[in-house]
Every structure is written in C-alpha cells, then in structure tokens.
Design an enzyme around this catalytic site. Sequence first.
Site, PDB file in Angstrom:
ATOM      1  N   LYS A  41      43.220  37.195 106.910  1.00  0.00           N
ATOM      2  CA  LYS A  41      41.905  36.859 106.364  1.00  0.00           C
ATOM      3  C   LYS A  41      40.841  37.805 106.888  1.00  0.00           C
ATOM      4  O   LYS A  41      39.918  38.173 106.167  1.00  0.00           O
ATOM      5  CB  LYS A  41      41.529  35.403 106.689  1.00  0.00           C
ATOM      6  CG  LYS A  41      42.324  34.397 105.879  1.00  0.00           C
ATOM      7  CD  LYS A  41      41.723  33.007 105.932  1.00  0.00           C
ATOM      8  CE  LYS A  41      42.515  32.048 105.065  1.00  0.00           C
ATOM      9  NZ  LYS A  41      42.057  30.660 105.160  1.00  0.00           N
ATOM     10  N   LYS A  55      52.881  35.145  99.177  1.00  0.00           N
ATOM     11  CA  LYS A  55      52.969  33.695  98.940  1.00  0.00           C
ATOM     12  C   LYS A  55      51.973  33.270  97.864  1.00  0.00           C
ATOM     13  O   LYS A  55      50.925  33.900  97.686  1.00  0.00           O
ATOM     14  CB  LYS A  55      52.744  32.903 100.242  1.00  0.00           C
ATOM     15  CG  LYS A  55      51.327  32.861 100.733  1.00  0.00           C
ATOM     16  CD  LYS A  55      51.110  31.765 101.772  1.00  0.00           C
ATOM     17  CE  LYS A  55      49.614  31.693 102.049  1.00  0.00           C
ATOM     18  NZ  LYS A  55      49.144  30.640 102.877  1.00  0.00           N
ATOM     19  N   LYS A 106      45.928  29.704  96.499  1.00  0.00           N
ATOM     20  CA  LYS A 106      44.838  29.293  95.621  1.00  0.00           C
ATOM     21  C   LYS A 106      43.691  30.297  95.633  1.00  0.00           C
ATOM     22  O   LYS A 106      42.807  30.245  94.799  1.00  0.00           O
ATOM     23  CB  LYS A 106      44.351  27.886  95.975  1.00  0.00           C
ATOM     24  CG  LYS A 106      43.880  27.683  97.385  1.00  0.00           C
ATOM     25  CD  LYS A 106      43.730  26.189  97.684  1.00  0.00           C
ATOM     26  CE  LYS A 106      43.640  25.944  99.177  1.00  0.00           C
ATOM     27  NZ  LYS A 106      44.196  24.717  99.645  1.00  0.00           N
TER      28      LYS A 106
HETATM   29  P1  AMP Z   1      46.305  25.291 102.767  1.00  0.00           P
HETATM   30  O1  AMP Z   1      46.158  25.466 101.318  1.00  0.00           O
HETATM   31  O2  AMP Z   1      46.256  26.575 103.511  1.00  0.00           O
HETATM   32  O3  AMP Z   1      45.428  24.216 103.328  1.00  0.00           O
HETATM   33  O4  AMP Z   1      47.801  24.772 102.966  1.00  0.00           O
HETATM   34  C1  AMP Z   1      48.163  23.414 102.965  1.00  0.00           C
HETATM   35  C2  AMP Z   1      49.645  23.233 103.111  1.00  0.00           C
HETATM   36  O5  AMP Z   1      50.353  23.838 102.013  1.00  0.00           O
HETATM   37  C3  AMP Z   1      50.227  23.876 104.373  1.00  0.00           C
HETATM   38  O6  AMP Z   1      51.234  23.022 104.877  1.00  0.00           O
HETATM   39  C4  AMP Z   1      50.816  25.161 103.871  1.00  0.00           C
HETATM   40  O7  AMP Z   1      51.861  25.622 104.688  1.00  0.00           O
HETATM   41  C5  AMP Z   1      51.315  24.755 102.505  1.00  0.00           C
HETATM   42  N1  AMP Z   1      51.379  25.904 101.580  1.00  0.00           N
HETATM   43  C6  AMP Z   1      50.346  26.671 101.161  1.00  0.00           C
HETATM   44  N2  AMP Z   1      50.759  27.654 100.325  1.00  0.00           N
HETATM   45  C7  AMP Z   1      52.114  27.513 100.239  1.00  0.00           C
HETATM   46  C8  AMP Z   1      53.139  28.222  99.534  1.00  0.00           C
HETATM   47  N3  AMP Z   1      52.857  29.268  98.756  1.00  0.00           N
HETATM   48  N4  AMP Z   1      54.409  27.792  99.683  1.00  0.00           N
HETATM   49  C9  AMP Z   1      54.708  26.735 100.455  1.00  0.00           C
HETATM   50  N5  AMP Z   1      53.791  26.021 101.140  1.00  0.00           N
HETATM   51  C10 AMP Z   1      52.511  26.399 101.049  1.00  0.00           C
END
Ligand code: AMP
Length: 334
Positions: A114, A196, A199
């Site tokens: 980031k 990966k 969003k």
């Molecule tokens: P965040 O959107 O960063 O708050 O992520 C929330 C949860 O979703 C965390 O447990 C991340 O590890 C999981 N996560 C986010 N992106 C992915 C992805 N592309 N594949 C699998 N898990 C994800």
Amino acid sequence: MSDKKIIFSGIQPSGKITLGNYLGALSNWVELQDEYQNYYCIVDMHAITVPQIPKDLRENTLLLLSQYIASGIDPNKSTIFIQSHVPQHVELSWVLQSMTYMGELGRMTQYKDKSAKGGENLNSALFTYPVLMASDILLYSTDLVPVGEDQKQHLELSRDLAQRFNNRYSDTFKIPEVYTPKVGARVMSLQDPSKKMSKSDENENGYISLMDSNDVIIKKVKRAVTDSVGIVNYSDEQPGIKNLLDICSKFEKVSPQDLALRYQGKGYGEFKSDAAEIIAQGLRPVREKANEYMNDKAYLEEIYSQGAQKAEEVASKMLSKVYKKIGFIPKKRI
Ligand code: AMP
Ligand code: TRP
C-alpha cells in the site's frame, strides 16, 4: 459461560466486498459458527487508513453488516458489531504500540504494497494498522482467526505481541491461531491471475462484487483471462483456469481436480459459461437477502447495538486487566 473456543474476524468496509472476501473469509465463518463462540466485526477504523468518502463509508458499513447476515452469520449465535462502537480496541492498540518495534511493522507486506502505491502522502495509521488488528483479536481471548492467506503475516505479529506482553507482565492474552481455508484462501484477479482479487482494483473486470447482478457476473467470468493451452487442467501452469476451478469447487463442494475432469475433451467456452452460472447462482441469494436487510435499517441498528454492548462487556474487562498490569492507576467512580 460457554466452554466453546472463541473466534474473532473482521472485514473492512472500504468498498463493496468481493468474491475473494466471501470465499476467503465470510463463507468459512458461517461454517465454523456452530462449533465456536464468535465475534464478527466490521472494522471501520481499519478502513480509514486509506481515505474514505464519509457517505460511502456509512453505506458500505451497513451493507457489510447486511452481507454478514445474508451470508448466514446468525446474530443469535454470533456477536456482530462495528469496531468504532467499542473504544477498547484503540485503547489497547496504544498499549501494544508501545511494545511493537518499527522494524516489525516495516516488514509487513500489506504495508509495503500500500505504501508503494501511496507515494509520499502516507499516514501513520497505515503503518500501525496491524497493531490495531492485534488488539481486536487479543481483547476477546481469541483461539482462532479465520482469514484469507494475505492476513497470515498480521496474525504472526498478533501472536508475537501477545507473547511479548505475557512474558513482560504475566499470562494475560491467549495466543491466537490462524485458520485459512484449503480452497479459496487466495482468490485471484480475473484479469491478472498473478494478483489477488481486490475491491480496490482499478479494473472492474478483475473482481466480482457480491452485489454484482447476474448479467455482470456472467460477463466478467466470460472475459476472464486464461491461456493458450486449451485444455481444462488444474495446474499452476494455467493460473486463470486454476482460479476459476478453485472458485467453482467452493460453490459445488467438489475438489477442483474432480471438477476439471468434467471438462475433458471440452473447450474453455463451455467451462467458462458453466463457471459463470455457478458463481452467479451461488451469489444470488446473498445479494438478494442483503438488499432486503438494507431496507430494514431498524433491524440493522438493533443487531449492531446489541453486538457492541456484548463486545464491550468482554473488551472492557480485558482492558482493565491490561491497564492494571502495566501500572496505570485504576479509575475510581465517585
Ligand atoms: P479486507 O477486504 O482486506 O478487509 O479482507 C477481509 C478478509 O477477506 C480477510 O480475511 C482477507 O484475507 C480476505 N480476502 C480478501 N481478499 C481475498 C482474496 N482475493 N482471496 C481470499 N481471501 C481474501
Ligand atoms: N486486516 C484485515 C484485512 O485487511 C481485517 C481485520 C482487521 C481483521 N482486524 C481483524 C481480520 C481481526 C481478522 C481479525 O483483511
């Protein structure tokens, strides 16, 4: 008191969540829900480490709550709450920051990624973010943290901080374990299967949002980047196909290898149209229910208010214990 082990996890309301969040995190929480005592948090304080538009943050917070419930997180079985409603998270975070080394935080890959994108205008919360995550987890004597692969390093830090505190003062925090699913721990971008699914991707075709309509999902899957091999194999040499097989295997509850066998002698076109249908149908009930909850703000308010009250009871006891151990004078009510 329940003798069930404790789960804590959270997602940031920093946009519309994706299929990656759903398969890597949310859907696994639902599976673990009956076996554990659960805390599922909407981590709005983490979300502001990158700039948010206030109106969108409000909307995304309530939408995420709706999506938690729509996915099957049951407010009667799990404590669902908004991070900023429980002030003990930041309070403990300050204590833990005073025991965290700059070098440890500098090594965090999420920060490195980031900050590489952010240039010179980095805020300090982006750097200390993993300490707030540690305090989320440690406040609730958490045994297990179900997350996607990308959070493993942050979990290691939470464990190190818990151990450091326990060694310096005395046994206080439980040392949490990480739980990542066998399939779906790292859902990849549909446009670049080496990255990966995220969003915050600038290319909307790279991710599927949980709120995308069936038509949009189908279009995005059909446009997914594949390769020139032309055979549906589950192989690291074919990361685009592998990603689609992983995603579908999670919905279909069969192994990705077995799923590939169904397409022997068939082309990518047929596989992609089936994949599109599986994903669209898999997400449809979550989207429809989430939309219903979004229209019932009174219900959402009841859930997050009760959740915060339950969470704060537990969090405040842990924080008092910590304050006492480090030598702060206990506050007396007059
Ligand atoms: P965040 O959107 O960063 O708050 O992520 C929330 C949860 O979703 C965390 O447990 C991340 O590890 C999981 N996560 C986010 N992106 C992915 C992805 N592309 N594949 C699998 N898990 C994800
Ligand atoms: N850092 C996590 C992410 O980016 C979100 C998060 C914050 C979290 N606090 C947490 C996840 C506590 C699990 C437990 O995905």
